[in-house]
Design a protein around this motif. Structure first.
Motif, short mmCIF file in Angstrom:
data_model
loop_
_atom_site.label_atom_id
_atom_site.label_comp_id
_atom_site.label_asym_id
_atom_site.label_seq_id
_atom_site.Cartn_x
_atom_site.Cartn_y
_atom_site.Cartn_z
N VAL A 56 38.37 -30.39 19.49
CA VAL A 56 37.44 -29.93 20.53
C VAL A 56 37.80 -28.49 20.88
O VAL A 56 38.90 -28.21 21.34
N LEU A 57 36.84 -27.59 20.68
CA LEU A 57 37.05 -26.18 20.99
C LEU A 57 36.55 -25.84 22.39
O LEU A 57 37.18 -25.04 23.10
N GLY A 58 35.42 -26.42 22.79
CA GLY A 58 34.87 -26.04 24.09
C GLY A 58 33.82 -27.02 24.58
O GLY A 58 33.33 -27.88 23.84
N LEU A 59 33.49 -26.88 25.86
CA LEU A 59 32.44 -27.68 26.50
C LEU A 59 31.73 -26.79 27.50
O LEU A 59 32.37 -26.21 28.39
N GLU A 60 30.41 -26.66 27.36
CA GLU A 60 29.61 -25.80 28.22
C GLU A 60 28.56 -26.63 28.96
O GLU A 60 27.85 -27.42 28.34
N ASP A 61 28.46 -26.44 30.28
CA ASP A 61 27.44 -27.09 31.10
C ASP A 61 26.45 -26.03 31.57
O ASP A 61 26.84 -25.04 32.22
N THR A 62 25.18 -26.24 31.26
CA THR A 62 24.14 -25.28 31.59
C THR A 62 23.02 -25.97 32.37
O THR A 62 22.60 -27.07 32.02
N VAL A 63 22.55 -25.32 33.44
CA VAL A 63 21.46 -25.86 34.25
C VAL A 63 20.15 -25.76 33.47
O VAL A 63 19.88 -24.73 32.83
N THR A 64 19.34 -26.80 33.51
CA THR A 64 18.05 -26.78 32.80
C THR A 64 16.87 -26.68 33.75
O THR A 64 15.73 -26.56 33.29
N LYS A 65 17.12 -26.73 35.08
CA LYS A 65 16.04 -26.61 36.06
C LYS A 65 16.47 -25.67 37.18
O LYS A 65 17.64 -25.65 37.57
N ASP A 66 15.52 -24.91 37.71
CA ASP A 66 15.81 -24.04 38.84
C ASP A 66 16.18 -24.88 40.07
O ASP A 66 15.63 -25.97 40.28
N ASP A 67 17.11 -24.40 40.86
CA ASP A 67 17.47 -25.04 42.13
C ASP A 67 17.65 -23.95 43.17
O ASP A 67 18.67 -23.26 43.23
N ARG A 68 16.62 -23.77 44.00
CA ARG A 68 16.64 -22.69 44.99
C ARG A 68 17.72 -22.90 46.04
O ARG A 68 18.23 -21.94 46.62
N THR A 69 18.06 -24.15 46.30
CA THR A 69 19.07 -24.43 47.32
C THR A 69 20.37 -23.72 47.01
O THR A 69 21.03 -23.17 47.89
N TYR A 70 20.75 -23.73 45.75
CA TYR A 70 22.02 -23.14 45.34
C TYR A 70 21.86 -21.81 44.61
O TYR A 70 22.83 -21.22 44.16
N GLY A 71 20.62 -21.36 44.47
CA GLY A 71 20.38 -20.07 43.85
C GLY A 71 20.66 -20.04 42.36
O GLY A 71 20.99 -18.99 41.82
N VAL A 72 20.51 -21.19 41.70
CA VAL A 72 20.71 -21.23 40.25
C VAL A 72 19.36 -21.40 39.56
O VAL A 72 18.43 -21.97 40.11
N LYS A 73 19.29 -20.88 38.35
CA LYS A 73 18.07 -20.95 37.57
C LYS A 73 18.35 -21.62 36.23
O LYS A 73 19.50 -21.68 35.77
N ALA A 74 17.30 -22.13 35.63
CA ALA A 74 17.43 -22.73 34.32
C ALA A 74 18.08 -21.73 33.37
O ALA A 74 17.66 -20.58 33.29
N GLY A 75 19.11 -22.17 32.67
CA GLY A 75 19.83 -21.30 31.76
C GLY A 75 21.14 -20.78 32.31
O GLY A 75 21.95 -20.22 31.56
N ASP A 76 21.39 -20.95 33.63
CA ASP A 76 22.67 -20.52 34.20
C ASP A 76 23.79 -21.44 33.72
O ASP A 76 23.64 -22.66 33.70
N VAL A 77 24.91 -20.83 33.36
CA VAL A 77 26.08 -21.61 32.94
C VAL A 77 26.85 -22.06 34.16
O VAL A 77 27.36 -21.24 34.93
N MET A 78 26.94 -23.38 34.37
CA MET A 78 27.70 -23.92 35.50
C MET A 78 29.20 -23.85 35.26
O MET A 78 29.97 -23.51 36.14
N SER A 79 29.60 -24.20 34.05
CA SER A 79 31.02 -24.16 33.72
C SER A 79 31.20 -24.12 32.22
O SER A 79 30.30 -24.50 31.46
N TYR A 80 32.35 -23.61 31.82
CA TYR A 80 32.67 -23.56 30.40
C TYR A 80 34.19 -23.67 30.26
O TYR A 80 34.94 -23.04 31.01
N SER A 81 34.62 -24.49 29.32
CA SER A 81 36.05 -24.62 29.03
C SER A 81 36.28 -24.36 27.55
O SER A 81 35.54 -24.88 26.69
N ALA A 82 37.29 -23.56 27.24
CA ALA A 82 37.68 -23.29 25.86
C ALA A 82 39.15 -23.66 25.71
O ALA A 82 40.01 -23.04 26.35
N TRP A 83 39.42 -24.68 24.91
CA TRP A 83 40.80 -25.14 24.72
C TRP A 83 41.46 -24.39 23.57
O TRP A 83 40.86 -24.17 22.52
N VAL A 84 42.72 -24.00 23.81
CA VAL A 84 43.45 -23.19 22.85
C VAL A 84 44.59 -24.00 22.28
O VAL A 84 45.34 -24.66 23.01
N ARG A 85 44.74 -23.98 20.97
CA ARG A 85 45.84 -24.68 20.32
C ARG A 85 47.15 -23.92 20.54
O ARG A 85 47.17 -22.70 20.44
#
Length: 337
Positions: free
Chosen positions: A308-337
């Motif tokens: 496992v190299l990485g895991l990316e979570d991306t929003v697919t719908k706009d949410d005005r409450t939190y100011g995020v839009k479809a396509g915004d990256v919520m989180s990303y993890s890259a594991w290093v050996r």
């Protein structure tokens, strides 16, 4: 009794003395982490929150821990540096790349595990993360991303060290920590958030116990890790990906564990092969995507051995409450050996 008198009595009682080791700052113990995950994912059906409310609860918990981190990111880059506040763009597939089926990856991982010099399981991790801090309500700050690097190493006596650094957002993808035989240390500019040594700890349940290296045994291990009070087999792909991420916060899989995990993922519903990507550390990987409840999750695997190299979570719908839009990256993890 007057308020001042009550305050005086409380101070005199000193219920939390500064030299009491029970109240020193330290990471969540394993049982506390499992209970938090249980609260979020394992409520009784009759009382379960709607999925959207659960997602917002998770975001709210993350906001508590990320508020200070977001401020650190601004301080690190300077008030006039716009890139510090910019979320990373979602990873894009290479044009014309051919998706590789997960069962093909699983077969390659099994062949890699059979090699004489195959990597072995190791407790501890080296991971780089990008997390989006969210706020809601009038006058709330715009979402801001904190890049962070963390190295956790365990010793033979059960103690462990942890170095956490806020990386420089002006140099995305450039490592800040070198993790050699002499221990993790800074190699480039970065703000140290913590550098600690923790005393020995023991436990009889995941993640303290050593993970197995066969698919079904690993499935049970991940179930106990993510839902300790109800370790039924993980059949929901969302829960499986959550459990994998939790597992990788504690252990660096060896070749056998990576092969077992690849076989589990190959059987997961809705996890579709998407093609080739270059991750945020410049590595080539195969992407597998799962979409559910307004969130797109991209799991990135090494095509040669299933790591496992990485895991990316991306929003697919706009949410005005939190100011995020479809396509915004919520989180990303890259594991290093």
């Amino acid at each position: 009794m007057a308020h001042d008198d009550e305050l005086a009595l409380l101070r005199a009682a000193d219920p939390v003395p500064g030299d009491d080791i029970r109240h020193r700052d330290r990471p969540l113990p394993a049982h506390a982490e499992r209970q938090l995950n249980l609260l979020l994912h394992s409520a009784p059906v009759a009382r379960r929150r709607p999925a959207r409310q659960v997602r917002r609860l998770v975001w709210g918990i993350e906001m508590v821990s990320l508020a200070v981190a977001a401020a650190l990111a601004l301080v690190l880059a300077g008030s006039s540096s716009a890139p510090a506040a910019a979320a990373p763009h979602p990873l894009t597939l290479r044009s014309g790349s051919t998706p590789l089926p997960l069962d093909r990856i699983a077969d390659r991982a099994s062949a890699s595990a059979a090699a004489a010099n195959a990597p072995r399981l190791r407790r501890g991790t080296h991971v780089r993360t990008w997390s989006l801090a969210l706020a809601s309500g009038p006058g709330a700050e715009a979402p801001i991303t904190l890049p962070e690097e963390r190295v956790t190493r365990w010793r033979a006596d059960g103690s462990h060290t942890e170095l956490v650094v806020a990386t420089d957002p002006r140099r995305p993808g450039k490592p800040v920590i070198a993790d050699g035989d002499d221990g993790p240390h800074l190699v480039h500019d970065g703000k140290v958030l913590s550098d600690r040594t923790y005393p020995p700890s023991t436990g009889t349940a995941p993640p303290q116990t050593r993970p197995p290296h066969t698919p079904e045994a690993l499935r049970r291990y991940l179930a106990e890790l993510s839902r300790p009070s109800d370790p039924a087999p993980l059949t929901d792909t969302r829960e499986l990906l959550d459990a994998v991420a939790m597992f990788l916060r504690h252990w660096t899989p060896g070749a056998r564990e990576s092969a077992a995990l690849a076989h589990l993922l190959a059987d997961a519903d809705g996890l579709r092969p998407a093609g080739t990507v270059t991750d945020r550390l410049g590595r080539t990987g195969q992407a597998y995507v799962h979409e559910s409840e307004g969130l797109r999750r991209m799991l990135i695997l090494d095509p040669s051995d299933g790591d496992v190299l990485g895991l990316e979570d991306t929003v697919t719908k706009d949410d005005r409450t939190y100011g995020v839009k479809a396509g915004d990256v919520m989180s990303y993890s890259a594991w290093v050996r």
